[in-house]
Design a protein around this motif. Structure first.
Motif, short mmCIF file in Angstrom:
data_model
loop_
_atom_site.label_atom_id
_atom_site.label_comp_id
_atom_site.label_asym_id
_atom_site.label_seq_id
_atom_site.Cartn_x
_atom_site.Cartn_y
_atom_site.Cartn_z
N GLY A 159 50.57 60.30 57.88
CA GLY A 159 49.71 59.37 58.61
C GLY A 159 48.41 59.12 57.88
N VAL A 160 48.05 57.85 57.77
CA VAL A 160 46.81 57.44 57.09
C VAL A 160 46.03 56.53 58.02
CG1 VAL A 160 45.89 56.09 55.18
CG2 VAL A 160 47.76 57.64 54.78
N ASP A 161 44.72 56.74 58.07
CA ASP A 161 43.85 55.85 58.87
C ASP A 161 42.57 55.52 58.10
OD1 ASP A 161 42.32 58.13 59.05
OD2 ASP A 161 42.44 58.30 61.21
N VAL A 162 42.64 55.53 56.78
CA VAL A 162 41.45 55.40 55.95
C VAL A 162 40.70 54.09 56.15
CG1 VAL A 162 42.65 54.48 53.92
CG2 VAL A 162 40.55 55.78 53.63
N ASP A 163 41.39 52.99 56.39
CA ASP A 163 40.71 51.71 56.51
C ASP A 163 40.42 51.30 57.95
OD1 ASP A 163 40.46 50.85 53.74
OD2 ASP A 163 42.64 50.96 53.76
N ASP A 164 41.02 51.99 58.91
CA ASP A 164 40.79 51.66 60.31
C ASP A 164 41.20 52.87 61.15
OD1 ASP A 164 40.68 50.68 62.89
OD2 ASP A 164 41.97 48.96 62.52
N SER A 165 40.22 53.69 61.53
CA SER A 165 40.53 54.92 62.24
C SER A 165 41.17 54.67 63.60
CB SER A 165 39.28 55.78 62.40
OG SER A 165 38.30 55.08 63.13
N ALA A 166 41.07 53.46 64.13
CA ALA A 166 41.70 53.13 65.40
C ALA A 166 43.16 52.73 65.22
CB ALA A 166 40.95 51.99 66.09
N ARG A 167 43.59 52.55 63.95
CA ARG A 167 44.96 52.09 63.71
C ARG A 167 45.60 52.97 62.64
NH1 ARG A 167 48.27 48.72 60.68
NH2 ARG A 167 46.71 48.33 59.10
N ALA A 168 46.24 54.01 63.09
CA ALA A 168 46.95 54.88 62.16
C ALA A 168 48.22 54.19 61.69
CB ALA A 168 47.28 56.20 62.83
N ARG A 169 48.57 54.46 60.45
CA ARG A 169 49.83 53.97 59.88
C ARG A 169 50.58 55.20 59.39
NH1 ARG A 169 46.36 50.21 56.02
NH2 ARG A 169 45.77 52.31 55.48
N TRP A 170 51.88 55.21 59.59
CA TRP A 170 52.72 56.32 59.17
C TRP A 170 53.74 55.81 58.18
CZ3 TRP A 170 52.26 61.43 60.75
CH2 TRP A 170 51.32 61.67 61.75
N PHE A 171 53.99 56.59 57.14
CA PHE A 171 54.94 56.17 56.13
C PHE A 171 55.58 57.39 55.48
CE2 PHE A 171 50.59 55.96 54.66
CZ PHE A 171 50.60 56.85 53.59
N THR A 172 56.60 57.15 54.69
CA THR A 172 57.30 58.24 54.02
C THR A 172 56.42 58.83 52.93
OG1 THR A 172 58.29 56.61 52.54
CG2 THR A 172 59.58 57.26 54.48
N PRO A 173 56.57 60.12 52.63
CA PRO A 173 55.78 60.74 51.57
C PRO A 173 56.07 60.08 50.22
CG PRO A 173 57.06 62.39 52.78
CD PRO A 173 57.48 61.07 53.27
N GLY A 174 55.04 59.98 49.41
CA GLY A 174 55.22 59.41 48.08
C GLY A 174 53.91 58.91 47.52
N ALA A 228 58.82 61.12 40.00
CA ALA A 228 57.60 60.87 40.77
C ALA A 228 57.83 61.16 42.25
CB ALA A 228 57.13 59.44 40.57
N ALA A 229 58.98 60.74 42.77
CA ALA A 229 59.29 60.98 44.19
C ALA A 229 59.32 62.47 44.49
CB ALA A 229 60.62 60.32 44.54
N SER A 230 59.98 63.24 43.63
CA SER A 230 60.05 64.69 43.82
C SER A 230 58.66 65.32 43.74
CB SER A 230 60.97 65.28 42.75
OG SER A 230 60.96 66.68 42.80
N ARG A 231 57.88 64.92 42.73
CA ARG A 231 56.53 65.47 42.56
C ARG A 231 55.65 65.15 43.75
NH1 ARG A 231 52.35 62.76 41.42
NH2 ARG A 231 53.46 61.03 40.42
N GLU A 232 55.66 63.89 44.18
CA GLU A 232 54.82 63.47 45.30
C GLU A 232 55.23 64.18 46.60
OE1 GLU A 232 52.16 61.51 45.81
OE2 GLU A 232 51.88 60.93 43.72
N LEU A 233 56.53 64.35 46.81
CA LEU A 233 56.98 65.07 48.01
C LEU A 233 56.43 66.48 48.01
CD1 LEU A 233 58.67 65.25 50.58
CD2 LEU A 233 60.64 65.85 49.13
N PHE A 234 56.47 67.15 46.88
CA PHE A 234 55.94 68.51 46.80
C PHE A 234 54.43 68.53 47.02
CE2 PHE A 234 54.34 72.24 44.47
CZ PHE A 234 54.97 73.23 45.21
N GLU A 235 53.70 67.61 46.36
CA GLU A 235 52.24 67.55 46.53
C GLU A 235 51.85 67.36 47.99
OE1 GLU A 235 50.43 64.40 44.26
OE2 GLU A 235 50.91 65.34 42.34
#
Length: 177
Positions: free
Chosen positions: A41-56, A68-75
């Motif tokens: 979940g990210v809300d960096v640009d609008d704390s009233a509107r969270a966005r959820w997305f797959t890790p990466g 990159a997908a494997s590395r980002e998932l681990f990070e």
């Protein structure tokens, strides 16, 4: 969330001729044995509107999308999935959004993995940018994805996950919104 220098955020991005910041990215659709999907979940640009997305995240120079997908998932989650265990890319998409106040375009390859073992999450591998932008990481029930009013990316995630669970990956890379 802490303040961060935009030059740090966009160090791995390139400025396109049309003034939009661009990058190639790789993401992972992670589903566990309980039919839950891992989302960030990210809300960096609008704390009233969270966005959820797959890790990466961004593909580094001379790095394959799969690596990159494997590395980002681990990070982002602490889940250690070898690149060869990822199916796909099962889908690709071009996403346009605002990130840290700048217009962005991301060319995404989405991979898939089904986990039957441990799914405990860790966030100690987060980068400075992730610590400044990620609000949460959580498992979502697959049925919840299609009924929630929360913004989920990609929008087709619920149907994509359902098809992967019911039929597996057929080897075709789909283009999704």
């Amino acid at each position: 969330m802490s303040a961060i220098d935009p030059d740090t955020v966009f160090a791995e991005w390139r400025l396109a001729d049309d003034g939009v910041w661009e990058r190639d990215a790789a993401r992972v659709i992670v589903v566990d044995a309980a039919r839950r999907v891992l989302l960030v979940g990210v809300d960096v640009d609008d704390s009233a509107r969270a966005r959820w997305f797959t890790p990466g995240g961004g593909v580094e120079p001379r790095e394959s999308e799969r690596t990159a997908a494997s590395r980002e998932l681990f990070e982002e989650s602490g889940l250690d999935v070898p690149p060869d265990d990822l199916a796909g890319p099962v889908a690709v998409r071009d996403a346009e959004f605002t990130y840290f106040g700048r217009p962005c375009r991301q060319h995404e390859a989405l991979f898939h993995v089904r986990l039957d073992g441990g799914t405990a999450l860790r966030t100690d591998g987060w980068t400075e940018v992730e610590r400044a932008s990620v609000a949460d990481i959580a498992w979502w029930d697959v049925d919840e994805l299609s009924t929630t009013e929360t913004t989920i990316y990609p929008p087709a995630l619920a149907s994509l996950v359902t098809a992967l669970l019911e039929h597996g990956w057929d080897g075709a890379t789909r283009t999704v919104d």
